[in-house]
Scaffold this active site. Structure first.
Site, PDB file in Angstrom:
ATOM      1  N   LYS A  29       0.830  -1.204   0.000  1.00  0.00           N
ATOM      2  CA  LYS A  29       0.000   0.000   0.000  1.00  0.00           C
ATOM      3  C   LYS A  29       0.866   1.257   0.000  1.00  0.00           C
ATOM      4  CE  LYS A  29      -3.726   0.119   2.701  1.00  0.00           C
ATOM      5  NZ  LYS A  29      -5.057   0.469   2.234  1.00  0.00           N
ATOM      6  N   ARG A  98      -3.275   2.852   8.696  1.00  0.00           N
ATOM      7  CA  ARG A  98      -3.625   1.632   7.954  1.00  0.00           C
ATOM      8  C   ARG A  98      -2.420   0.726   7.825  1.00  0.00           C
ATOM      9  NH1 ARG A  98      -8.147   2.633   4.422  1.00  0.00           N
ATOM     10  NH2 ARG A  98      -8.845   4.774   4.660  1.00  0.00           N
ATOM     11  N   GLY A 107      -8.115  -7.571   4.680  1.00  0.00           N
ATOM     12  CA  GLY A 107      -8.910  -7.623   5.903  1.00  0.00           C
ATOM     13  C   GLY A 107      -8.225  -8.302   7.074  1.00  0.00           C
ATOM     14  N   MET A 109      -5.440  -7.369   8.775  1.00  0.00           N
ATOM     15  CA  MET A 109      -4.810  -6.554   9.807  1.00  0.00           C
ATOM     16  C   MET A 109      -5.604  -5.276  10.025  1.00  0.00           C
ATOM     17  SD  MET A 109      -0.899  -7.451   9.170  1.00  0.00           S
ATOM     18  CE  MET A 109      -0.970  -6.650   7.622  1.00  0.00           C
ATOM     19  N   ARG A 343      -3.110  -1.180  -6.594  1.00  0.00           N
ATOM     20  CA  ARG A 343      -2.125  -2.269  -6.644  1.00  0.00           C
ATOM     21  C   ARG A 343      -2.453  -3.127  -7.851  1.00  0.00           C
ATOM     22  NH1 ARG A 343      -5.104  -5.263  -1.689  1.00  0.00           N
ATOM     23  NH2 ARG A 343      -6.984  -5.459  -2.883  1.00  0.00           N
ATOM     24  N   HIS A 459     -15.257  -8.928   1.513  1.00  0.00           N
ATOM     25  CA  HIS A 459     -14.256  -9.809   2.125  1.00  0.00           C
ATOM     26  C   HIS A 459     -14.351 -11.219   1.541  1.00  0.00           C
ATOM     27  CE1 HIS A 459     -12.887 -12.657   5.250  1.00  0.00           C
ATOM     28  NE2 HIS A 459     -11.901 -11.784   5.362  1.00  0.00           N
ATOM     29  N   SER A 786      16.473 -42.234 -13.134  1.00  0.00           N
ATOM     30  CA  SER A 786      15.227 -41.514 -12.896  1.00  0.00           C
ATOM     31  C   SER A 786      15.062 -41.389 -11.385  1.00  0.00           C
ATOM     32  CB  SER A 786      14.052 -42.278 -13.497  1.00  0.00           C
ATOM     33  OG  SER A 786      12.857 -41.586 -13.196  1.00  0.00           O
ATOM     34  N   CYS A 854      10.586 -39.197 -11.634  1.00  0.00           N
ATOM     35  CA  CYS A 854       9.256 -39.772 -11.792  1.00  0.00           C
ATOM     36  C   CYS A 854       8.490 -39.830 -10.478  1.00  0.00           C
ATOM     37  CB  CYS A 854       9.327 -41.138 -12.446  1.00  0.00           C
ATOM     38  SG  CYS A 854      10.273 -42.330 -11.480  1.00  0.00           S
ATOM     39  N   TYR A 874      14.166 -34.469 -18.140  1.00  0.00           N
ATOM     40  CA  TYR A 874      12.709 -34.468 -18.171  1.00  0.00           C
ATOM     41  C   TYR A 874      12.120 -34.630 -16.777  1.00  0.00           C
ATOM     42  CZ  TYR A 874      12.890 -39.551 -17.608  1.00  0.00           C
ATOM     43  OH  TYR A 874      13.113 -40.808 -17.120  1.00  0.00           O
TER      44      TYR A 874
HETATM   45  C1  PEP Z   1       9.365 -42.922  -6.135  1.00  0.00           C
HETATM   46  O1  PEP Z   1       9.755 -43.564  -5.155  1.00  0.00           O
HETATM   47  O2  PEP Z   1       9.484 -41.706  -6.260  1.00  0.00           O
HETATM   48  C2  PEP Z   1       8.691 -43.634  -7.236  1.00  0.00           C
HETATM   49  C3  PEP Z   1       8.362 -43.014  -8.350  1.00  0.00           C
HETATM   50  O3  PEP Z   1       8.365 -44.919  -7.007  1.00  0.00           O
HETATM   51  P1  PEP Z   1       7.094 -45.376  -6.163  1.00  0.00           P
HETATM   52  O4  PEP Z   1       6.307 -44.182  -5.844  1.00  0.00           O
HETATM   53  O5  PEP Z   1       6.369 -46.348  -7.010  1.00  0.00           O
HETATM   54  O6  PEP Z   1       7.763 -46.006  -4.985  1.00  0.00           O
END
Ligand code: PEP
Ligand code: MG
Length: 902
Positions: A29, A98, A107, A109, A343, A459, A786, A854, A874
């Site tokens: 503000k 304020r 709202g 504070m 703002r 609010h 992975s 993963c 990835y």
């Molecule tokens: C993990 O452990 O991150 C994984 C992808 O394998 P899971 O979740 O199947 O153990």
């Protein structure tokens, strides 16, 4: 400025000294008031006390040295500029005090208006307002009420009660019917309430009022509701708030005065135009609190064309200056427009995309900036379904679509009940006349919020939009009766526990549960809406931003999918391969019996028979998946979980056997199963016989899977398709484990693949801390890594992934040990460090080693940024999160690799 100020202890800034980039120091503000002042816009004069002063106060419990003197000096300058002094009995200066933190906390504070009024200056104020006694006494009673409640913790209801009493005595329900004498009497009543609760008279000394109000604002940073709001919105706890002391201007001086809130575009849909609420003859807090129903801002053109035109000019100027949607609070005092706040405005997820697209079209920002301004959480919200309406459902009321989405649930009337029922797993809709900051817990717990009063800026509306929660506000056909736990609409009574459905886009309210339909954004991703040929601003904007994200991102995005259906959906969502195909799901259902045969096999031949029966089934699974992925890489993980997960639970089996024995039935098979389950029982199965350990202990199990994968790849290729399998070994902790599996796998692959041209990679998960720390060795045997960040988090922290989130994470979150579950968003310092070490050491040993993730973190926005920084190739996540990961990977690329526009 004042003599006390030196470069390192300057705690007070005049509006002319600040600018919009000083939000850390002056709060949002204060920084924006300074920016508007310097743009030459009509801002009432004032000054800002810094967040540093607040932090010093909160740390020591007293104002830092020098602050009082600096406030005095700035006050004197303000008095000089206004030609009035605080508390002057003839012609008093009044100020508002304020709060204003770095991040907006609507709202949450405190604010105190009309500071400087006392028994004597109230007379001067009346004279200033043209002998308007009513106005002066109304201002005074507001001061005592706000000051009492916020500074001295006098229960607000007592003031409300006294006000109701005054109206009752007058035979009215409208505040405006109270005249000066009534209000003078009310001031006396308020003073008595003040004395009763504080043990002292209402302070008459204006500077004392000011100092106490400033202190209350500092302290409001740590008020329970503010702490809760910060936790919910992930706002750091140590920022402190600034305090703005601003010369009062009055919107309640008569019909030529008023106050309002405006947006430069629709914060709900992003549509261009002027949006806002105006309330004649009122003070600003009345609008935000949703206490009286407002009129659309366009009405102001009729009421006061000069101010309206000036306001529109200022709004256009602000939008051009900030290059974004701005929201504004303003007051008109007897035909003179004053800007009280601006703002960059909060907006819905849909509006964020639409506005970003519009601003690119208008040449105000480039595509990098547009991408920067939206995020994965917003995209995820847009992928929620909406109501599917047919004539069967007629709305019973229509309010304001204050925060979009569709929500059905049981009606509750209090925050506490909302929390209670939600904890039992019920979907609830919190219904209130209007909400206030004390309702925050209930709003968090509810699926949606319905109020009978208040506009788009009430609010309820502001807070719900911030949370991405469905909200309909101002549905005034609904008569809410909280004590009786019911509301009445259109002659019908809806009681606590009845189901209603609310549409936060249209503002419509339905009785019963309305079915829902998928989002247009999902339809676009699914390929059934062509952005080039439909007139849908949102879909076009999403398409545009996603295309840019895809062009910018370095991270590829794969999906976790175990079936052809999931794989197909993920591809439509833009997945560029499968990063994790978990094979254990393929052994459930009617294949369970084969797995039991495998586990119970008494001889090598029995085991071979069971595996031979499983082989063609597995091969068919992989053929289906490879076909769907049409030559994109598919990482297939060999079986991971402890085998007893495929058998009935021990207790159930034991009971079955006992009962059957009792009945004299033949239970030979069940007894064998029970013996096997007992044999395989583990105290800590997640740390037991699973993953690669299983492959090394059960002869032929991994071999069967490897053969099925290779044969499926060859079959698809021979049919003219393409398959690119990557075989992944789970739970590896030592290179020797991987080498053993690999040696056997390579033999099978060579035998199956022959001259088909199929190439199969062999790699490993990195999900055991030892694997991360010996990644250099493991990389010698792996063609890819992975990261299994689920197990890596489990084993890195020593947290059982199945138990701890329910058991004690709430306490860890409360204590701030972490701000978010480390299973949801990667713990950069610990688990993330393991990822970083493994990535660096793996690549050092094998340049070009393919790296992915993963675990669940692959679809979490913040984690995606981390994986980008670490240089993975990835991320892989569930199909529904693929678009989110694509978007965030694009954002990570422009944020870390530089963007043209910043
Ligand atoms: C993990 O452990 O991150 C994984 C992808 O394998 P899971 O979740 O199947 O153990
Ligand atoms: Mg795992």
């Amino acid at each position: 400025m004042a003599a006390q100020e030196t470069a390192d202890n300057k705690y007070v800034y005049d509006f002319a000294e600040g600018n919009k980039d000083l939000k850390d120091l002056l709060g949002g503000k204060g920084a924006n008031l300074a920016e508007m002042t310097n743009l030459g816009l009509p801002v009432p004069p004032g000054f800002t006390i810094t967040t540093e002063a607040c932090k010093a106060y909160l740390a020591t419990g007293r104002e830092p040295d020098g602050l009082a003197g600096q406030i005095e000096a700035h006050l004197v300058a303000l008095e000089r500029e206004m030609g009035r002094s605080l508390g002057d009995p003839q012609d008093p200066l009044l100020v508002s005090v304020r709060s204003g933190a770095r991040f907006s906390m609507p709202g949450m504070m405190e604010t105190v208006l009309n500071v400087g009024l006392n028994d004597r200056s109230v007379v001067g104020l009346s004279a200033q307002a043209g002998q308007n006694d009513r106005f002066a006494w109304d201002s005074y009673r507001r001061l005592i009420q706000m000051f009492g409640k916020t500074v001295c913790e006098v229960p607000g209801e007592e003031f409300e009660h006294a006000l109701d009493e005054a109206k009752r005595a007058k035979g009215t329900t409208n505040d405006l019917d109270l005249d000066a004498d009534d209000l003078r009497g009310l001031v006396d009543a308020y003073k008595k309430i003040f004395l009763k609760h504080t043990g002292r008279d209402f302070p008459q000394e204006p500077r004392e009022q000011l100092d106490l109000a400033i202190r209350a604002v500092f302290e409001s940073w740590n008020a329970e509701r503010a702490v809760l709001y910060r936790r919910q919105e992930r706002i750091p706890a140590d920022l402190g708030t600034a305090v703005n002391v601003v010369a009062m201007v009055f919107g309640n001086l008569g019909p030529d005065s008023g106050t309002g809130v405006a947006f430069t575009r629709d914060p709900g849909s992003g549509a261009q135009g002027i949006y806002g609420d105006y309330l004649a003859n009122a003070q600003g807090e009345d609008v935000v609190a949703g206490i009286r129903n407002t009129v659309p801002l366009q009405e102001l053109e009729r009421l006061d064309k000069k101010s309206y035109d000036e306001l529109l000019g200022i709004m256009a100027r602000l939008e051009g200056h900030y290059k974004d949607l701005c929201d504004i609070e303003f007051t008109i005092e007897r035909g003179k427009l004053w800007m009280l706040q601006t703002r960059v405005g909060k907006r819905t997820a849909a509006a964020a995309f639409v506005i970003a697209g519009q601003l690119v079209d208008e040449g105000l920002i480039d595509l990098d900036e547009a991408l920067h301004r939206v995020n994965g959480a917003q995209l995820a919200q847009l992928m929620f379904p909406r109501f599917q309406l047919d004539h069967e459902f007629q709305p019973v009321a229509k309010g304001i679509g204050a925060s979009p989405g569709a929500a059905s649930g049981k009606v509750v009337f209090t925050s506490a009940r909302a929390v209670e029922l939600a904890a039992e797993g019920e979907a609830v809709i919190l219904v209130r006349r209007e909400t206030n900051p004390d309702d925050l817990n209930g709003m968090i717990a509810a699926r949606g919020i319905l109020t009978s009063r208040g506009g788009k800026t009430s609010h309820a509306a502001v807070v719900a939009r911030g949370m991405g929660k469905t909200c309909v506000s101002g549905a005034d056909e609904i008569e809410v009766n909280v004590p009786a736990k019911r509301f009445v609409v259109d002659g019908r009574t809806v009681s606590e526990g009845d189901v209603v459905s609310i549409d936060g886009t249209t503002g419509k309210v339905y009785l019963g549960e309305v079915p829902v339909m998928p989002s247009e954004v999902v339809q676009y991703f699914e390929g059934s809406l062509d952005p080039e040929h439909i007139d849908n601003a949102l879909v076009r904007a999403v398409h545009r931003v996603m295309t840019h994200a895809d062009a910018k991102r370095r991270l590829a995005v794969r999906t976790n999918a175990d079936t052809g259906t999931d794989a197909a959906r993920a591809r439509r969502f833009g997945a560029e391969g499968i990063g994790l195909c978990r094979t254990e799901h393929m052994f459930l259902g009617d294949r369970r019996e084969l797995v039991e045969r495998l586990i119970l096999a008494a001889t090598a031949t029995d085991r071979q028979d069971a595996l031979a029966a499983l082989l063609p089934l597995q091969r068919a699974d992989f053929v289906e998946i490879f076909r769907e992925m049409a030559g994109l890489p598919v990482t297939v993980r060999l079986i991971d979980p402890p085998l007893h997960e495929f058998l009935p639970p021990l207790e159930q089996l034991a009971v079955n056997v006992a009962v059957a024995q009792e009945r004299g039935e033949d239970v030979a098979k069940e007894e064998a199963l029970l013996a096997a389950v007992r044999r395989m029982h583990e105290e800590n199965p997640m740390l037991g016989l699973r993953g690669v350990r299983l492959g090394l202990v059960i002869p032929g199990l991994f071999a069967m899977q490897v053969r099925a994968i290779a044969e499926a790849a060859v079959a698809v290729t021979r049919d003219g398709g393409a398959a690119f399998p990557e075989i992944m070994v789970p739970l590896v902790g030592a290179v020797q484990e991987l080498e053993t599996v690999r040696t056997e796998a390579e033999k099978i692959i060579a035998e199956v693949v022959g001259d088909s041209g199929v190439e199969v990679l062999i790699g490993t998960m990195i999900e055991v801390p030892r694997a991360a720390l010996t990644a250099g060795q493991i990389a010698e045997a792996a063609q890819f890594f992975s990261f299994g960040t689920n197990d890596l988090t489990q084993m890195g922290w020593g947290f059982s992934r199945d138990d701890v989130e329910g058991a004690f994470f709430w306490r860890y979150l409360e204590l701030g040990i972490f701000g978010i579950s480390p299973f949801e968003s990667i713990d950069r310092d610990g688990v993330g460090r393991l990822v970083r070490i493994a990535a660096e050491e793996g690549r050092a040993a094998r340049p070009g080693l393919k790296l992915g993730v993963c675990g669940e973190h692959g679809g979490d926005p913040d984690s995606v940024h981390f994986f980008h920084e670490v240089g993975l190739d990835y991320v892989s996540c569930s199909p529904f999160r693929v678009p989110v990961a694509r978007l965030e990977a694009g954002r990570a690329a422009i944020e870390t690799d530089g963007s043209d526009s910043r």
